[in-house]
Design an enzyme around this catalytic site. Structure first.
Site, PDB file in Angstrom:
ATOM      1  N   ASN A 199      30.127   4.385  16.978  1.00 32.85           N
ATOM      2  CA  ASN A 199      29.390   4.949  15.850  1.00 32.85           C
ATOM      3  C   ASN A 199      28.527   6.089  16.389  1.00 32.85           C
ATOM      4  O   ASN A 199      28.972   6.850  17.229  1.00 32.85           O
ATOM      5  CB  ASN A 199      28.600   3.820  15.160  1.00 32.85           C
ATOM      6  N   GLU A 257      29.051  12.529   8.955  1.00 33.72           N
ATOM      7  CA  GLU A 257      28.109  11.972   9.939  1.00 33.72           C
ATOM      8  C   GLU A 257      27.914  12.942  11.095  1.00 33.72           C
ATOM      9  O   GLU A 257      28.671  13.892  11.276  1.00 33.72           O
ATOM     10  CB  GLU A 257      28.686  10.672  10.526  1.00 33.72           C
ATOM     11  N   ASP A 291      19.700   5.257   8.823  1.00 36.86           N
ATOM     12  CA  ASP A 291      21.017   5.559   9.404  1.00 36.86           C
ATOM     13  C   ASP A 291      20.818   6.495  10.598  1.00 36.86           C
ATOM     14  O   ASP A 291      20.220   6.106  11.584  1.00 36.86           O
ATOM     15  CB  ASP A 291      21.915   6.124   8.290  1.00 36.86           C
ATOM     16  N   ASN A 337      22.980   2.991  15.309  1.00 36.23           N
ATOM     17  CA  ASN A 337      22.872   4.268  14.604  1.00 36.23           C
ATOM     18  C   ASN A 337      21.971   5.253  15.333  1.00 36.23           C
ATOM     19  O   ASN A 337      22.140   5.459  16.533  1.00 36.23           O
ATOM     20  CB  ASN A 337      22.483   4.016  13.148  1.00 36.23           C
ATOM     21  N   ARG A 368      34.480  -0.145  16.351  1.00 37.85           N
ATOM     22  CA  ARG A 368      34.622   1.292  16.575  1.00 37.85           C
ATOM     23  C   ARG A 368      33.284   1.824  17.056  1.00 37.85           C
ATOM     24  O   ARG A 368      32.244   1.206  16.843  1.00 37.85           O
ATOM     25  CB  ARG A 368      35.066   2.027  15.309  1.00 37.85           C
TER      26      ARG A 368
HETATM   27 CA    CA Z   1      25.489   6.521  11.090  1.00 38.29          CA
END
Ligand code: CA
Length: 303
Positions: free
Chosen positions: A105, A20, A201, A151, A103
């Site tokens: 991101n 990521e 995403d 995201n 958490r």
């Molecule tokens: Ca992501």
């Protein structure tokens, strides 16, 4: 007529569990990315083909650049300043200190030098996440609540609009953005991603203000027009779970793409040997800008 995109390349033999957050540091010619679930920071210098991995000791949602050579890292146990060479960490902010089931991101520094970082529930409970703005003095502000999986974040080239993805909503939201104050207003849905394309995403934006969105379970990165919701281009990749992308390289026209292999059953994993790889479309014919750096100056230099 647009020139065709170059074929993708697999950059390294390494495969991430949940790759990521690709981030290009033009000062050092380094690409950073994270493997969230392995608590790892990766760096790669294309000029020397040098790849390094550092364990950060906590789930890491994102890293960002600062005015110095230090990084910011959004760890599950707080947002920290991080020396990428020594691994030394110093706490900066932790707006979710009371939420042990969450958490951090995706996160990005925006125009104005503030760090914007979202969150999600580890069990993906609906609406348990939020988006935070962390100012250069470490003050954290909650700016969006009730987020599913926070995201992609990208600012328009004129820096007046923030685009923001909440993945389960399949939506790219737009906000008016005031760079002087960091205040968001006039939230609206810019467009929604059709189900057949996969789940939106991470993303980045090009010099023409078009969004490059990574499609989880969609086998692609695609270029979208945020004004019309039209899909302009799709880049097919050999992994279903494409997670994020950024422009990098000397001319900011190499598109780096991260991916994941988490959640694939053994059979599927075997059929997708590139799942978790870092990909690049070198000299893709489109370009982005250098990432903003945490801590100002308030009005970043144009690049
Ligand atoms: Ca992501």
């Amino acid at each position: 007529m647009a020139t065709p995109l170059p074929p993708y390349q697999v950059v390294l033999p390494h495969r991430c569990t949940l790759g990521e957050g690709p981030l290009w540091d033009a000062r050092t010619g380094t690409l950073y990315w994270v493997d969230i679930l392995e608590s790892q920071l990766h760096s790669y210098r294309p000029a020397s083909a040098q790849h390094q991995t550092r364990n950060l000791g906590s789930l890491v949602g994102a890293v960002a650049l600062t005015q110095t050579r230090g990084l910011l890292a959004a760890l599950q146990n707080g947002v920290v300043l991080l020396d990428p060479d020594t691994g030394v960490q110093a706490p900066l902010a932790h707006p979710e200190a009371h939420l042990s089931g969450n958490r951090y991101n995706d996160g990005q520094v925006g125009p104005g030098g503030r760090f914007w970082v979202g969150s999600m529930a580890l069990d993906e409970a609906p609406g348990a996440g939020a988006l935070y703005r962390i100012d250069p003095d470490g003050t954290a502000h909650t700016v969006v609540e009730g987020v599913g999986i926070s995201n992609g974040l990208a600012w328009s080239p004129d820096q007046l609009v923030l685009y923001y993805i909440d993945s389960p909503e399949r939506a790219v939201f737009a906000f008016d953005y005031d760079m002087q104050t960091g205040v968001l207003s006039r939230r609206r849905v810019a467009f929604r991603i059709p189900e057949k394309e996969g789940v939106p995403d991470g993303m980045c934006i090009d010099a023409e203000g078009m969004l490059w969105i990574a499609h989880w379970d969609g086998w692609q990165v695609a270029r979208w027009n945020p004004y019309t919701g039209e899909k302009l281009l799709g880049v097919s990749l050999p992994a279903a779970r494409i997670t994020s992308c950024c422009f990098g390289g000397a001319h900011l026209d190499d598109l780096y793409i991260t991916s994941a292999r988490i959640g694939l059953d053994p059979e599927t994993r075997e059929a997708q040997p590139e799942a978790g790889a870092l990909f690049v479309l070198p000299g893709c014919g489109f370009s982005g800008r250098e990432p903003f750096r945490f801590g100002g100056p308030l009005i970043p230099e144009k690049t």
